[in-house]
Every structure is written in C-alpha cells, then in structure tokens.
Design a protein around this motif. Structure first.
Motif, PDB file in Angstrom:
ATOM      1  N   SER A 134      -2.892 -14.143  -5.441  1.00 28.43           N
ATOM      2  CA  SER A 134      -2.644 -12.705  -5.278  1.00 28.43           C
ATOM      3  C   SER A 134      -1.210 -12.424  -4.828  1.00 28.43           C
ATOM      4  O   SER A 134      -0.690 -11.335  -5.066  1.00 28.43           O
ATOM      5  CB  SER A 134      -3.621 -12.112  -4.266  1.00 28.43           C
ATOM      6  N   ARG A 135      -0.568 -13.405  -4.207  1.00 25.26           N
ATOM      7  CA  ARG A 135       0.812 -13.182  -3.749  1.00 25.26           C
ATOM      8  C   ARG A 135       1.732 -12.895  -4.934  1.00 25.26           C
ATOM      9  O   ARG A 135       2.476 -11.916  -4.944  1.00 25.26           O
ATOM     10  CB  ARG A 135       1.297 -14.408  -2.979  1.00 25.26           C
ATOM     11  N   ARG A 136       1.657 -13.744  -5.954  1.00 26.50           N
ATOM     12  CA  ARG A 136       2.512 -13.549  -7.127  1.00 26.50           C
ATOM     13  C   ARG A 136       2.139 -12.297  -7.903  1.00 26.50           C
ATOM     14  O   ARG A 136       3.011 -11.514  -8.312  1.00 26.50           O
ATOM     15  CB  ARG A 136       2.413 -14.769  -8.050  1.00 26.50           C
ATOM     16  N   ILE A 137       0.838 -12.097  -8.103  1.00 28.81           N
ATOM     17  CA  ILE A 137       0.398 -10.958  -8.902  1.00 28.81           C
ATOM     18  C   ILE A 137       0.690  -9.647  -8.184  1.00 28.81           C
ATOM     19  O   ILE A 137       1.088  -8.654  -8.812  1.00 28.81           O
ATOM     20  CB  ILE A 137      -1.107 -11.072  -9.220  1.00 28.81           C
ATOM     21  N   SER A 138       0.536  -9.631  -6.864  1.00 28.63           N
ATOM     22  CA  SER A 138       0.796  -8.391  -6.128  1.00 28.63           C
ATOM     23  C   SER A 138       2.281  -8.039  -6.143  1.00 28.63           C
ATOM     24  O   SER A 138       2.646  -6.862  -6.242  1.00 28.63           O
ATOM     25  CB  SER A 138       0.283  -8.496  -4.689  1.00 28.63           C
ATOM     26  N   ILE A 139       3.146  -9.050  -6.066  1.00 26.43           N
ATOM     27  CA  ILE A 139       4.586  -8.787  -6.145  1.00 26.43           C
ATOM     28  C   ILE A 139       4.945  -8.244  -7.526  1.00 26.43           C
ATOM     29  O   ILE A 139       5.676  -7.250  -7.657  1.00 26.43           O
ATOM     30  CB  ILE A 139       5.382 -10.067  -5.840  1.00 26.43           C
ATOM     31  N   LEU A 140       4.433  -8.897  -8.567  1.00 30.95           N
ATOM     32  CA  LEU A 140       4.733  -8.461  -9.927  1.00 30.95           C
ATOM     33  C   LEU A 140       4.242  -7.038 -10.178  1.00 30.95           C
ATOM     34  O   LEU A 140       4.983  -6.193 -10.706  1.00 30.95           O
ATOM     35  CB  LEU A 140       4.088  -9.427 -10.928  1.00 30.95           C
ATOM     36  N   SER A 141       3.016  -6.743  -9.785  1.00 26.33           N
ATOM     37  CA  SER A 141       2.461  -5.408 -10.052  1.00 26.33           C
ATOM     38  C   SER A 141       3.129  -4.345  -9.189  1.00 26.33           C
ATOM     39  O   SER A 141       3.293  -3.196  -9.621  1.00 26.33           O
ATOM     40  CB  SER A 141       0.947  -5.408  -9.822  1.00 26.33           C
ATOM     41  N   ALA A 142       3.539  -4.704  -7.970  1.00 21.99           N
ATOM     42  CA  ALA A 142       4.214  -3.741  -7.091  1.00 21.99           C
ATOM     43  C   ALA A 142       5.562  -3.314  -7.656  1.00 21.99           C
ATOM     44  O   ALA A 142       6.036  -2.202  -7.384  1.00 21.99           O
ATOM     45  CB  ALA A 142       4.405  -4.334  -5.700  1.00 21.99           C
ATOM     46  N   LEU A 143       6.203  -4.182  -8.441  1.00 26.93           N
ATOM     47  CA  LEU A 143       7.474  -3.829  -9.081  1.00 26.93           C
ATOM     48  C   LEU A 143       7.253  -3.193 -10.447  1.00 26.93           C
ATOM     49  O   LEU A 143       8.013  -2.319 -10.871  1.00 26.93           O
ATOM     50  CB  LEU A 143       8.352  -5.080  -9.212  1.00 26.93           C
ATOM     51  N   LEU A 144       6.186  -3.622 -11.133  1.00 28.89           N
ATOM     52  CA  LEU A 144       5.897  -3.059 -12.448  1.00 28.89           C
ATOM     53  C   LEU A 144       5.420  -1.612 -12.350  1.00 28.89           C
ATOM     54  O   LEU A 144       5.727  -0.794 -13.232  1.00 28.89           O
ATOM     55  CB  LEU A 144       4.842  -3.920 -13.154  1.00 28.89           C
ATOM     56  N   PHE A 145       4.689  -1.279 -11.300  1.00 31.99           N
ATOM     57  CA  PHE A 145       4.118   0.067 -11.166  1.00 31.99           C
ATOM     58  C   PHE A 145       5.197   1.158 -11.154  1.00 31.99           C
ATOM     59  O   PHE A 145       5.140   2.103 -11.955  1.00 31.99           O
ATOM     60  CB  PHE A 145       3.241   0.118  -9.913  1.00 31.99           C
ATOM     61  N   PRO A 146       6.232   1.081 -10.294  1.00 26.55           N
ATOM     62  CA  PRO A 146       7.276   2.113 -10.343  1.00 26.55           C
ATOM     63  C   PRO A 146       8.120   2.042 -11.617  1.00 26.55           C
ATOM     64  O   PRO A 146       8.598   3.074 -12.103  1.00 26.55           O
ATOM     65  CB  PRO A 146       8.122   1.831  -9.097  1.00 26.55           C
TER      66      PRO A 146
ATOM     67  N   PHE B 242       0.832  -1.200   0.000  1.00 28.54           N
ATOM     68  CA  PHE B 242       0.000   0.000   0.000  1.00 28.54           C
ATOM     69  C   PHE B 242       0.869   1.255   0.000  1.00 28.54           C
ATOM     70  O   PHE B 242       0.548   2.250  -0.667  1.00 28.54           O
ATOM     71  CB  PHE B 242      -0.937   0.007   1.216  1.00 28.54           C
ATOM     72  N   PHE B 243       1.964   1.210   0.744  1.00 35.72           N
ATOM     73  CA  PHE B 243       2.901   2.335   0.785  1.00 35.72           C
ATOM     74  C   PHE B 243       3.487   2.597  -0.597  1.00 35.72           C
ATOM     75  O   PHE B 243       3.555   3.749  -1.050  1.00 35.72           O
ATOM     76  CB  PHE B 243       4.005   2.034   1.798  1.00 35.72           C
ATOM     77  N   ILE B 244       3.903   1.538  -1.290  1.00 35.15           N
ATOM     78  CA  ILE B 244       4.436   1.672  -2.646  1.00 35.15           C
ATOM     79  C   ILE B 244       3.415   2.343  -3.555  1.00 35.15           C
ATOM     80  O   ILE B 244       3.725   3.254  -4.323  1.00 35.15           O
ATOM     81  CB  ILE B 244       4.818   0.296  -3.220  1.00 35.15           C
ATOM     82  N   ASN B 245       2.174   1.868  -3.480  1.00 32.77           N
ATOM     83  CA  ASN B 245       1.127   2.412  -4.327  1.00 32.77           C
ATOM     84  C   ASN B 245       0.958   3.911  -4.100  1.00 32.77           C
ATOM     85  O   ASN B 245       0.820   4.688  -5.049  1.00 32.77           O
ATOM     86  CB  ASN B 245      -0.182   1.666  -4.062  1.00 32.77           C
ATOM     87  N   GLY B 246       0.983   4.329  -2.837  1.00 35.75           N
ATOM     88  CA  GLY B 246       0.845   5.745  -2.530  1.00 35.75           C
ATOM     89  C   GLY B 246       2.027   6.566  -3.002  1.00 35.75           C
ATOM     90  O   GLY B 246       1.859   7.656  -3.564  1.00 35.75           O
ATOM     91  N   VAL B 247       3.243   6.061  -2.787  1.00 33.04           N
ATOM     92  CA  VAL B 247       4.451   6.781  -3.193  1.00 33.04           C
ATOM     93  C   VAL B 247       4.475   6.994  -4.705  1.00 33.04           C
ATOM     94  O   VAL B 247       4.715   8.109  -5.199  1.00 33.04           O
ATOM     95  CB  VAL B 247       5.715   6.017  -2.744  1.00 33.04           C
TER      96      VAL B 247
END
Length: 391
Positions: free
Chosen positions: A76-88, A21-26
């Motif tokens: 969701s574990r795999r997808i959330s990790i992938l998207s958390a790195l893809l977003f930045p 969530f912190f990553i998403n906000g930043v």
C-alpha cells in the motif's frame, strides 16, 4: 534517545498518512466546486452531470478491486504514493482536455485514481494505527474533512482571482509535490498480506442481519455526504441565485461543521453514548436539509448545510465502531464491509441525485437527505449505548 526516535517516527508516520487523507479531501472539493464550470463548458443538464458522476463512480468502484490486488503485490505504500500524485494530476487533465469524449475518458481516470487512493490510504491508516497502538482512524478521516474545507476555500479564492480550473489543478499538484517529498518517505512499509478476511467478508456480512443493517446505514450516510459535495454548489447557484464563487461556501460550511463534529465526537459519545448521538445526528441532518431547501435566505441555507455537516460528522465513525463489535465476523471484516457499502453510497448517490433532479428538480431530489436523516434517527436503537474502544 530510542524513545524519542520512536515517538518522532510515530508522529511522522501519522502526519504522512494524514496528509494523504488531506490530499484526497482537497482534490475532491476542487472537483466538486468546479462542477458548474464543467456544466457551462459542455452545456450539460442535471441528468448529464449525473451520468458524468456515474462514469466517475464506475471508474472508482472498478479500480478498487484491482487496487486491492495491487496492494497485495506491491504494498500500500507504493500504491498510495502513486495514487496520491495521480489524483490531482487527473484533475488537471479533466479540465484541460479539448472535447467531450476526451473529458469522459479523463473522468474515468479521475475516478480510478480516487478509488485507488481510497483503498490504499485506508490500508496505510490501518497499519499506522496498529503501529502506534493508539486509535487514530477518526483523526485521520478528520484530515479528509479538513482537506475538503481547504479545497473549498482555495477554489473560492482561485475563482475570485480569475484562475482557470487547469491553473487551479496545477497549483494544487505543485503544493502537494512539495509536501509529499518531505512526508511520504515516512509512510509505513507493508507487512505480509493477510487475505483470510477476503473469503469471509460477503458470507459473514450476509449472515448477520445487524451487520447488514450497518452496511445499509453506511451506504445512506455516505450517499448524503456525496450528494452535498457534488450538488450543494449547483443548488445554491440555481435556487439562491448565488454566484459560482459564493456558492462554494455551501460545501465549505458543511465541511467546517463536519470537522468540528469529528473533533468533538469522541467526548460526546463518552458523555451520552452511541445510540443517543446517532439519534441526534440523524435529526440534525434532517433539520439542516429542511432549512436549506425551504428557506429563501442564502444565509439561512448556509446554516442548513452547516447543520447537515454536523449531523453527518459522527455517523460513519459510530457505524464503524459498532460494526467492529459484531460477534459473527472479525472486527476487520465488519469494518471492511461497512467501508465498501459507504464508499458505494458516496460515489453512486450523486448520479442518482442528478437523474432525479433532471426529472423532478434538484430541490426535490435533495429531499432524500431529509428522509435519510429520519431513517438514521429511527435506526439508532440498533446501536450500543456506550462507546467502543475498537475502530
């Protein structure tokens, strides 16, 4: 020893999801506060910026459905990790592409990464909440606000240091990778998927007028949030003659007061109830936007944006809590419905503000936030007087 191990596992799982969530906000704040850079580079007017935001929103909304399927297949574990790195990473691409066509393509990817991350990290949050048997959803969403505040201040510092937005994005991605390497292994492994709610979501929501109203309020509330995120910096630059660096303070104070509101919200609800707090919240948001739009002082405008943040802070948690208590649908369905409505408002609202700003001016376009505050205050009568233990 087993109890200590369980306690540490819970703490690490909460920290891992909270960091998402912190990553998403930043990252979102880094994008929002660099919109003036995009405007200068491509010579865009308010309507064209609105189109860019609409394209980004389309990528997010379209990919949310696909992400729901991918979460069912891969977890969701795999997808959330992938998207958390893809977003930045996508943020860096947005600022690095050489021409406008490539920029629009990168905006679609950026929006898709945001939508995917929103779905998958909220799925992780729901599982962790069940795992620890303690309500922590508001806390986790608070990490988004903390991230947004941090992203605003980071951009303020980066611009002051003369760093190009591409360099800013690379710095963010590097820091995220370091912390993710430590925390992401503690994310929760998915249990068997439950698809029963998918078939009852639309029917249950449309049959229950109260839930439908919660959905509308969620849409309007998150629309206000998205409008401040994407347009507060632009407003302060053009109507207060603030520099791009100091203009980022508008979103920063908005985020700071939102954090304060969320951290104290549970205690306030216990003291005065949901209905009273919604009435106060709507009034604060409306009053704050009035101050921001109708006072010439930059300091007063910052106070106005801060009051808007304080007003919006507890609207979504209260809406979610009451949606979970609707009798006609299961709690998970009520929460899912207002989540979809809220996210739609968050991503669709800013482009609408952009189009209206092009026709009437940004100051007039933002009058809608005053109206939304009044609507929320008047609609507070549909909320329960006491705090719900769910959601």
């Amino acid at each position: 020893m087993a109890g200590v191990h369980t306690y540490l596992s819970h703490r690490r799982a909460i920290a891992a999801v909270g960091f998402q969530f912190f990553i998403n906000g930043v990252v979102f704040a880094a994008w929002a506060t660099n919109i003036p850079h995009v405007r200068r580079v491509y010579g865009l007017n308010s309507a064209e910026i609105g189109i860019v935001l609409l394209i980004m929103a389309a990528g997010a909304v379209l990919f949310m459905s696909l992400t729901g399927y991918l979460v069912q297949v891969f977890g969701s574990r795999r997808i959330s990790i992938l998207s958390a790195l893809l977003f930045p990473a996508a943020l860096g691409l947005v600022f690095a592409v050489p021409n406008y066509l490539a920029f629009l393509c990168s905006i679609v990817l950026f929006g898709a990464a945001n939508g995917s991350m929103d779905v998958s990290m909220n799925h992780q949050a729901a599982m962790v909440e069940k795992y620890v048997s303690v309500p922590i959803m508001s806390l986790l969403h608070g990490f988004f606000s903390i991230g947004a505040l941090a992203g605003s201040f980071l951009t303020f510092g980066f611009i002051g240091g003369g760093l190009h937005p591409v360099t800013q994005a690379i710095a963010l991605l590097t820091g995220i990778l370091v912390v993710a390497w430590w925390l992401f292994p503690h994310l929760v492994v998915d249990a068997a998927a439950d698809t029963s709610s998918r078939h009852t979501l639309a029917i249950g929501a449309l049959r229950d007028g109260k839930l439908f109203m919660f959905g509308i309020l969620s849409f309007l509330t998150m629309m206000s949030d998205g409008a401040i995120a994407d347009w507060s910096t632009e407003y302060l630059i053009h109507y207060s003659k603030a520099t791009p660096q100091t203009a980022t303070l508008g979103y920063a104070v908005f985020s700071l007061l939102m954090i304060a509101g969320r951290m104290s919200g549970d205690r306030v609800v216990r003291a005065i109830g949901c209905r009273a707090l919604m009435a106060i919240s709507g009034s604060l948001a409306s009053a704050g936007m009035t101050i921001a739009l109708f006072t010439p002082s930059f300091a007063a405008q910052l106070v106005g944006f801060a009051l808007v943040g304080l007003g919006i802070a507890n609207m979504v948690p209260i809406i979610f809590s009451n949606a979970a208590r609707v009798d006609s649908v299961p709690p998970s369905v009520g929460i899912a419905f207002v989540s979809v409505c809220g996210y739609s408002g968050f991503v669709v609202g800013p482009p609408v503000i952009g189009g209206t700003a092009h026709a009437l001016g940004l100051d007039r376009a933002l009058l809608v936030i005053i109206a939304i505050g009044v609507i929320v205050a008047c609609a507070s009568v549909i909320f329960g007087r006491r705090r719900s233990r769910s959601a």
